[in-house]
Design a protein around this motif. Structure first.
Motif, PDB file in Angstrom:
ATOM      1  N   VAL A   1      71.009  35.391  49.528  1.00 58.88           N
ATOM      2  CA  VAL A   1      71.042  35.428  51.002  1.00 58.88           C
ATOM      3  C   VAL A   1      70.289  34.240  51.573  1.00 58.88           C
ATOM      4  N   GLY A   2      69.131  33.910  50.995  1.00 58.19           N
ATOM      5  CA  GLY A   2      68.391  32.739  51.448  1.00 58.19           C
ATOM      6  C   GLY A   2      69.205  31.468  51.329  1.00 58.19           C
ATOM      7  N   ALA A   3      69.945  31.337  50.222  1.00 54.35           N
ATOM      8  CA  ALA A   3      70.777  30.145  50.022  1.00 54.35           C
ATOM      9  C   ALA A   3      71.878  30.062  51.075  1.00 54.35           C
ATOM     10  N   PHE A   4      72.540  31.188  51.369  1.00 49.44           N
ATOM     11  CA  PHE A   4      73.633  31.173  52.347  1.00 49.44           C
ATOM     12  C   PHE A   4      73.117  30.941  53.763  1.00 49.44           C
ATOM     13  N   VAL A   5      71.996  31.561  54.108  1.00 44.86           N
ATOM     14  CA  VAL A   5      71.427  31.340  55.443  1.00 44.86           C
ATOM     15  C   VAL A   5      71.003  29.881  55.599  1.00 44.86           C
ATOM     16  N   GLY A   6      70.340  29.342  54.564  1.00 40.66           N
ATOM     17  CA  GLY A   6      69.932  27.937  54.614  1.00 40.66           C
ATOM     18  C   GLY A   6      71.113  26.998  54.721  1.00 40.66           C
ATOM     19  N   ALA A   7      72.178  27.288  53.967  1.00 46.52           N
ATOM     20  CA  ALA A   7      73.377  26.452  54.031  1.00 46.52           C
ATOM     21  C   ALA A   7      74.006  26.512  55.425  1.00 46.52           C
TER      22      ALA A   7
ATOM     23  N   LEU B   1      77.696  22.067  49.648  1.00 47.78           N
ATOM     24  CA  LEU B   1      76.916  21.424  50.694  1.00 47.78           C
ATOM     25  C   LEU B   1      76.327  20.130  50.164  1.00 47.78           C
ATOM     26  N   SER B   2      76.016  19.267  51.081  1.00 46.22           N
ATOM     27  CA  SER B   2      75.484  17.957  50.733  1.00 46.22           C
ATOM     28  C   SER B   2      74.005  17.888  51.069  1.00 46.22           C
ATOM     29  N   ARG B   3      73.263  17.176  50.256  1.00 46.60           N
ATOM     30  CA  ARG B   3      71.849  16.979  50.551  1.00 46.60           C
ATOM     31  C   ARG B   3      71.692  16.050  51.748  1.00 46.60           C
TER      32      ARG B   3
ATOM     33  N   TRP C   1      67.155  25.786  45.732  1.00 45.64           N
ATOM     34  CA  TRP C   1      68.066  25.721  44.583  1.00 45.64           C
ATOM     35  C   TRP C   1      69.484  25.367  45.030  1.00 45.64           C
ATOM     36  N   ALA C   2      69.889  25.855  46.196  1.00 43.88           N
ATOM     37  CA  ALA C   2      71.222  25.542  46.712  1.00 43.88           C
ATOM     38  C   ALA C   2      71.378  24.042  46.940  1.00 43.88           C
ATOM     39  N   MET C   3      70.368  23.398  47.515  1.00 44.42           N
ATOM     40  CA  MET C   3      70.437  21.948  47.719  1.00 44.42           C
ATOM     41  C   MET C   3      70.314  21.198  46.400  1.00 44.42           C
ATOM     42  N   TYR C   4      69.640  21.801  45.442  1.00 42.18           N
ATOM     43  CA  TYR C   4      69.511  21.203  44.103  1.00 42.18           C
ATOM     44  C   TYR C   4      70.863  21.184  43.393  1.00 42.18           C
TER      45      TYR C   4
ATOM     46  N   MET D   1      74.829  33.630  42.556  1.00 36.15           N
ATOM     47  CA  MET D   1      73.794  32.722  42.070  1.00 36.15           C
ATOM     48  C   MET D   1      72.460  33.436  41.860  1.00 36.15           C
ATOM     49  N   GLY D   2      72.144  34.404  42.727  1.00 38.95           N
ATOM     50  CA  GLY D   2      70.891  35.126  42.576  1.00 38.95           C
ATOM     51  C   GLY D   2      70.852  35.940  41.303  1.00 38.95           C
ATOM     52  N   ALA D   3      71.950  36.658  41.027  1.00 40.07           N
ATOM     53  CA  ALA D   3      72.016  37.461  39.805  1.00 40.07           C
ATOM     54  C   ALA D   3      71.951  36.569  38.566  1.00 40.07           C
ATOM     55  N   GLU D   4      72.587  35.403  38.614  1.00 36.91           N
ATOM     56  CA  GLU D   4      72.570  34.490  37.469  1.00 36.91           C
ATOM     57  C   GLU D   4      71.175  33.927  37.229  1.00 36.91           C
ATOM     58  N   LEU D   5      70.438  33.679  38.293  1.00 38.93           N
ATOM     59  CA  LEU D   5      69.092  33.116  38.155  1.00 38.93           C
ATOM     60  C   LEU D   5      68.059  34.151  37.726  1.00 38.93           C
TER      61      LEU D   5
END
Length: 376
Positions: A120-126, A207-209, A294-297, A305-309
């Motif tokens: 959720v953090g990754a999607f909100v940040g994106a 997404l792009s950095r 991690w999403a920008m990485y 992605m969360g479950a995989e990490l």
């Protein structure tokens, strides 16, 4: 609280770190990270000094070892690049794992749904980065960092609020029941993934950095990616702030004392239930921070992605010692460095390198490197 209330810090101070009847040398884990960095340099130099196609038998040849210093100098740029990459990866894993280890240490909750906060953090940040695309694409470091800061704050706010609901609805009814915790938090993770599909769709998002964080800086012949340097800086700042809060603030002393002897803290008049909620929300927010970093990485976001990490996160928490932020930090760096060095030396072994690291550490210290000793 009245002025006659005993100092909660005394609980922490009077509980020595003893395991198996003897004091564990606390400096040993601190030496593992520099030791692994040196070992990585030696291993890369040995690989470079071996004749092409030579097997392990070539290590018995004195000529191989005599050429080791020159090989170490020649391989130094590649080693430095891999070391920075490993540290950056470790810092991001630490951001995601630190909240989980505190939650388990204080609340005795096994939260398999922790990966939901990462996703959720990754999607909100994106979403924030897409909303401020003009700032992200501008060749201006200030605007780029402002966009990243807004994405991080939004991700932490969203996952913190989500953590508050998650604790009240899913975790609170199963306090003290580990099997039920595993089942219901896994269910919470699955529900969160499906909600992500509903809100953001089932497809992965690329997404792009930010413009000025693309590419790499060259130093001593080594290419150091700008974003990875930022990740290292963010990880160090968060670790330092957590250390300051836990060691020098009143709330930090209560948390540390609660990890070791919760019954005593409650007997002194402190309401640990409120601290439980605060720690859970903070841990969820940290997971959101780690998710957007991690999403920008990776430059891609998926609901899974969360479950995989979570595999890496649990490895870090286990080898660091349950409830130990310092152990979590050291464990995350070991995991990041091990994976990067192994991927360079023997790519096929990279998939199992961290499992091997966990096995070695648990054979040495079955309770992790720096476990927090709970009062009996």
């Amino acid at each position: 609280m009245s002025s006659s209330t005993p100092d909660v810090g005394a609980i922490h101070a009077t509980t020595p770190r003893r395991i198996g009847g003897r004091r564990f040398p606390a400096l040993v884990p601190l030496l593992l990270v520099p030791g692994l960095v040196i070992l990585g340099l030696v291993a890369m130099a040995l690989q470079a000094s071996l004749p092409e196609g030579a097997g392990w038998a070539a290590l018995l040849d004195p000529a191989t070892w005599s050429g080791l210093p020159m090989a170490a100098i020649a391989i130094q740029p590649s080693w430095l690049t891999l070391t920075v990459s490993g540290l950056a990866m470790g810092m991001m894993i630490f951001l995601m794992a630190s909240g989980l280890t505190l939650v388990f240490g204080l609340m005795d909750v096994i939260n398999f749904g922790h990966g939901a906060f990462i996703s959720v953090g990754a999607f909100v940040g994106a979403s924030v980065l897409f909303a401020y695309a003009s700032w992200v694409g501008a060749p201006d470091l200030g605007l780029n960092l402002a966009a990243v800061a807004l994405a991080v704050l939004a991700a932490m706010a969203a996952t913190g609020a989500m953590g508050l609901v998650f604790e009240r609805v899913i975790v609170r009814p199963v306090y003290g029941a580990h099997l039920k915790q595993i089942l219901v938090t896994m269910g919470g993770l699955i529900i969160a993934e499906q909600l992500i599909h509903v809100i953001w769709g089932p497809d992965e998002i690329f997404l792009s950095r930010p413009e000025t964080l693309k590419g790499a800086l060259t130093w001593q012949g080594a290419a150091l990616e700008k974003y990875r340097l930022l990740a290292v800086a963010v990880g160090l700042v968060v670790f330092a702030l957590m250390g300051l809060v836990l060691r020098f603030s009143r709330i930090g002393l209560i948390v540390r004392a609660g990890v070791q002897n919760g019954e005593m803290v409650e007997a002194m008049g402190y309401r640990l239930s409120r601290i439980f909620v605060l720690v859970f929300v903070a841990g969820s927010a940290l997971a959101g921070l780690g998710g957007v970093m991690w999403a920008m990485y990776q430059e891609v976001v998926t609901a899974q992605m969360g479950a995989e990490l979570m595999v890496l996160v649990f490895i870090v928490v286990i080898i660091g010692g349950l409830g130990s932020v310092e152990g979590c930090f050291i464990g995350a760096l070991l995991v990041g460095l091990t994976q990067n060095y192994t991927a360079f030396l023997e790519p096929k072994m990279a998939l199992v390198s961290n499992i091997g690291l966990m096995v070695l550490i648990l054979m040495w210290r079955p309770q992790g490197m720096l476990p927090v000793v709970r009062a009996k």
